[in-house]
Structure formats: structure tokens, C-alpha cells
Design a protein around this motif. Sequence first.
Motif, mmCIF file in Angstrom:
data_model
loop_
_atom_site.group_PDB
_atom_site.id
_atom_site.type_symbol
_atom_site.label_atom_id
_atom_site.label_comp_id
_atom_site.label_asym_id
_atom_site.label_seq_id
_atom_site.Cartn_x
_atom_site.Cartn_y
_atom_site.Cartn_z
ATOM 1 N N ASP A 1 -32.997 -14.930 97.574
ATOM 2 C CA ASP A 1 -33.276 -13.653 98.233
ATOM 3 C C ASP A 1 -32.319 -12.624 97.643
ATOM 4 O O ASP A 1 -31.129 -12.607 97.959
ATOM 5 N N CYS A 2 -32.860 -11.766 96.768
ATOM 6 C CA CYS A 2 -32.002 -10.869 95.981
ATOM 7 C C CYS A 2 -32.379 -9.407 96.155
ATOM 8 O O CYS A 2 -33.531 -9.062 96.436
ATOM 9 N N LYS A 3 -31.371 -8.574 95.936
ATOM 10 C CA LYS A 3 -31.545 -7.133 95.834
ATOM 11 C C LYS A 3 -31.023 -6.703 94.474
ATOM 12 O O LYS A 3 -29.874 -6.970 94.139
ATOM 13 N N ASP A 4 -31.857 -6.034 93.691
ATOM 14 C CA ASP A 4 -31.480 -5.626 92.343
ATOM 15 C C ASP A 4 -30.715 -4.304 92.389
ATOM 16 O O ASP A 4 -31.249 -3.281 92.817
ATOM 17 N N VAL A 5 -29.444 -4.336 91.945
ATOM 18 C CA VAL A 5 -28.634 -3.113 91.876
ATOM 19 C C VAL A 5 -28.075 -2.943 90.464
ATOM 20 O O VAL A 5 -26.989 -2.386 90.274
ATOM 21 N N ILE A 6 -28.833 -3.416 89.479
ATOM 22 C CA ILE A 6 -28.375 -3.395 88.089
ATOM 23 C C ILE A 6 -28.152 -1.977 87.578
ATOM 24 O O ILE A 6 -27.253 -1.735 86.770
ATOM 25 N N ASP A 7 -28.950 -1.027 88.031
ATOM 26 C CA ASP A 7 -28.820 0.346 87.520
ATOM 27 C C ASP A 7 -27.746 1.141 88.271
ATOM 28 O O ASP A 7 -27.876 2.338 88.501
ATOM 29 N N SER A 8 -26.657 0.467 88.597
ATOM 30 C CA SER A 8 -25.577 1.107 89.354
ATOM 31 C C SER A 8 -24.691 1.972 88.455
ATOM 32 O O SER A 8 -24.629 1.793 87.238
ATOM 33 N N SER A 9 -23.988 2.867 89.088
ATOM 34 C CA SER A 9 -22.990 3.707 88.416
ATOM 35 C C SER A 9 -21.618 3.053 88.563
ATOM 36 O O SER A 9 -21.457 2.070 89.291
ATOM 37 N N ILE A 10 -20.613 3.611 87.900
ATOM 38 C CA ILE A 10 -19.243 3.114 88.050
ATOM 39 C C ILE A 10 -18.769 3.213 89.501
ATOM 40 O O ILE A 10 -18.207 2.248 90.042
ATOM 41 N N PRO A 11 -18.963 4.338 90.205
ATOM 42 C CA PRO A 11 -18.556 4.376 91.617
ATOM 43 C C PRO A 11 -19.246 3.301 92.452
ATOM 44 O O PRO A 11 -18.612 2.704 93.342
ATOM 45 N N GLU A 12 -20.519 3.025 92.177
ATOM 46 C CA GLU A 12 -21.215 1.967 92.919
ATOM 47 C C GLU A 12 -20.646 0.598 92.570
ATOM 48 O O GLU A 12 -20.504 -0.274 93.444
ATOM 49 N N PHE A 13 -20.306 0.373 91.296
ATOM 50 C CA PHE A 13 -19.672 -0.880 90.877
ATOM 51 C C PHE A 13 -18.414 -1.124 91.707
ATOM 52 O O PHE A 13 -18.208 -2.217 92.254
ATOM 53 N N ILE A 14 -17.554 -0.123 91.798
ATOM 54 C CA ILE A 14 -16.309 -0.255 92.558
ATOM 55 C C ILE A 14 -16.600 -0.540 94.029
ATOM 56 O O ILE A 14 -15.980 -1.419 94.653
ATOM 57 N N ASP A 15 -17.559 0.160 94.602
ATOM 58 C CA ASP A 15 -17.857 -0.024 96.021
ATOM 59 C C ASP A 15 -18.506 -1.373 96.305
ATOM 60 O O ASP A 15 -18.225 -1.993 97.345
ATOM 61 N N TYR A 16 -19.361 -1.848 95.413
ATOM 62 C CA TYR A 16 -19.961 -3.168 95.613
ATOM 63 C C TYR A 16 -18.894 -4.262 95.553
ATOM 64 O O TYR A 16 -18.926 -5.220 96.337
ATOM 65 N N PHE A 17 -17.956 -4.156 94.639
ATOM 66 C CA PHE A 17 -16.897 -5.164 94.541
ATOM 67 C C PHE A 17 -15.951 -5.094 95.734
ATOM 68 O O PHE A 17 -15.566 -6.127 96.300
ATOM 69 N N SER A 18 -15.545 -3.899 96.113
ATOM 70 C CA SER A 18 -14.545 -3.766 97.176
ATOM 71 C C SER A 18 -15.079 -4.202 98.538
ATOM 72 O O SER A 18 -14.294 -4.526 99.442
ATOM 73 N N ASN A 19 -16.399 -4.265 98.692
ATOM 74 C CA ASN A 19 -17.005 -4.635 99.974
ATOM 75 C C ASN A 19 -17.683 -6.002 99.981
ATOM 76 O O ASN A 19 -18.206 -6.422 101.016
ATOM 77 N N ALA A 20 -17.688 -6.706 98.855
ATOM 78 C CA ALA A 20 -18.420 -7.972 98.752
ATOM 79 C C ALA A 20 -17.823 -9.039 99.663
ATOM 80 O O ALA A 20 -16.602 -9.138 99.833
ATOM 81 N N ASP A 21 -18.688 -9.869 100.232
ATOM 82 C CA ASP A 21 -18.245 -10.999 101.056
ATOM 83 C C ASP A 21 -18.047 -12.243 100.207
ATOM 84 O O ASP A 21 -17.390 -13.186 100.634
ATOM 85 N N LEU A 22 -18.600 -12.245 99.012
ATOM 86 C CA LEU A 22 -18.357 -13.277 98.009
ATOM 87 C C LEU A 22 -18.771 -12.712 96.660
ATOM 88 O O LEU A 22 -19.840 -12.112 96.546
ATOM 89 N N VAL A 23 -17.925 -12.885 95.655
ATOM 90 C CA VAL A 23 -18.269 -12.497 94.289
ATOM 91 C C VAL A 23 -18.529 -13.765 93.489
ATOM 92 O O VAL A 23 -17.699 -14.675 93.466
ATOM 93 N N LEU A 24 -19.691 -13.816 92.851
ATOM 94 C CA LEU A 24 -20.058 -14.917 91.960
ATOM 95 C C LEU A 24 -20.245 -14.310 90.580
ATOM 96 O O LEU A 24 -21.120 -13.466 90.375
#
Length: 372
Positions: A266-289
Motif C-alpha cells: 500500500d504505497c503513496k508515490d511522492v517521487i516528484d518531491s522538492s528539497i523542502p518536501e524531502f526534508i519534511d518527509y524524513f524529519s516526520n517519518a515513523d520508519l525510514v527504509l
Amino acid sequence: MRKIALVTIYSVPNFGSVLQAFATQTLLENLGFECRIIDYDRNNPWYFAHGNGRPKLKSVIAQALGLKAKHRKEKKLERFRRTFLHLTRKYKSLDELRAEKWDGYDAFVVGSDQVWNPRFSYGDSVYLLSFAPEGKPKISLASSFAQKELPAEYVEKFRRCLSGFTSVSVRENYGKEIIQRQLRLPADVQILLDPTLMLSKEDWLKAIPRSKFRKSEKYILLYMLDYAFRPQPYIFDVAAHFQKSLGYRIYVLDGEISGEYRKILDCKDVIDSSIPEFIDYFSNADLVLTSSFHGTAFALNFGRPLVSVVPSDGDDRQTSLLNGLGLSMLAAKVGTDIKEISCEYDCAVEQRRLRELRTQAVDWVRKIFLEL
């Protein structure tokens, strides 16, 4: 103000490459230097002759139109480069760099990231600062070979060029071994954190504008790169295991999920993210794989639960970092029994150790550069 010319790899469509260039620039500017990143165009005849493919018209058009997520991401990365990176004019060859008058520069720096990986640079002496004027300090800042041994055909060139460096630091243990054992250079080689880790999580959240992302659910962040080794399908099996055990959705920041896994995950595609989105996705992740060095680095910088998928041999970029933090258990070699994988660690202990390593690294950089 003293001025530094920085040679690094920043123009590839990769979040980590762009962010390490920004971090290196920021680090040097925080020390009071004016830093200019040399805008070296690798789309040139030398690279074409050594194996780099010429850009195809179809790809150029697709990129301009943003037809796919990866194209839209690259347009956002380019916007960030032009806004946040302090670039020189463009240089299209080693000869152009040698012909330039560098009188206004006080030192030349190469690093960080895979600037010395011959798989991608083919031993290009631009990344060995061969164009720098005689007598100017030449410094390596957390440079990486990204391999255990330098191919024999490059040994003499690297030995000749690196023997003229004022100071040498590398990012991994293998790099130090190559310089001292294979190149047989007597240099005092320092192992440093990647510059992205020399900035704290607070530094990153202050330096990069916040995106419009607002967390509405718990998620696993999948950041899969496969240019250095092949983590799939193993990494998809790991993703399926943790999705089942945690019940979290998977946000795909990089890496194409294909075949049967599209139906399983069950996935959500966020590949077309910007640098600010990259930082926010990492800083809020519950697990990074991730199978990426910089994916590993940003997860650790933000203190997020982590599974770092690594190759069985030949590349110690992720494991060298994890071992330095006492977190070897977070490295999952391809093929490891998934039930044995750990993603949790004592964040307070990890952050304390990371601060210690950051202080040591910044102190070394400060000492080297303030002695110029």
C-alpha cells in the motif's frame, strides 16, 4: 573575505548529491569563507569518450515538459540549485578550467560524496584538482571512493595528484585504506562525517524552507537507489514485512516498485518531491527504509527508526557511518533473514554520539581552513 573554489558532484538528479553540495557550501561559509561551487559540465566530449551517454533528445523534451515524476523532481532540483547554490560560470572541460585565472581564490576544495569513484568519474583529474594553480592549497573534504579498492589503471594518477594535497579527509574507512595502503601515500588521512551530518537537524530545518506537507498518518518512507548495487526485490520484501507488522502506509520518495509488489504494498508515490518536501518527509517519518547513504544519513540526523539495506561487500558507505555511531544492527545486508532485522535504537544515545562526531569533524575542518 577569503574565497574558496569547491569541486563537487551536484548536478545529477539525486537529492543527496544536491544536499551534500549545499551542506559543504554552508559549512565553509559558516567559517567565514566565500564559497563558489565550480559549475563543471560533465556532458562533454571527454565523458562521452569514456562511456557517458549523450543526452537523448527524447529525454531532454520529456524533462522540459515534466512528463514523469522523475522529470518533475529534476526540475525542482534544478530550481533549488539555481536558488541556493553559489555557482561559478560554467566550464565544459579540464582545459577551460586550466585556462581560467584563479587569482582571487585562496584555496581549492574537492568533496564530499563520490567524487573519487572511478565508476562515475573515470579518473577525471578535475576531481583531483589538477587545474588548481601551483602553490594554492588543495584540500579534500570527506571525499569518497565508494569502493574497497581502486582499479589498477587509476592508481598512478591518484597517487600523483593526491601527493600535492595540503590536507586529505575521506568519508569511509575504505578510503583511508586506499590512500595509505594502495596509493602508499604518507598522508595523515582523516575520516570525517559527511557534510550533511555536520549540519544538525535544527540547522536543516532552519536553512531549508518548510514545504506544504502536513503529516496526517504514520508512514514508512521508502528511499531506494539502485545505481550502486541492486537492493530489490529484497528491499520490497522488507517493506512488506514492516508494513504488515506496523500497519503503516509506504511513502515512496525514490525507487520504482514493479511487478507483484505493486499489488502487495500500500504505497503513496511522492517521487516528484522538492528539497523542502524531502526534508519534511524524513524529519516526520515513523520508519525510514533505504538503500542510500544519504537516506541513511538524514534518517540518523533526524533520529528516525531506520533500516539501511546494504550490499554484501565492496561498498562500506552506509556501514562505515552506522558503525561509527554504534548502530551496526540497523544495517540489513541483502539476503539477511527479515525476522532478524532491527529498526529501533536509543535515539538519545545516538544523537549524543552524533553530536560528538559532528563537533570533532567541524573542529578538524575549522583548524585546517583557518590555517590557510
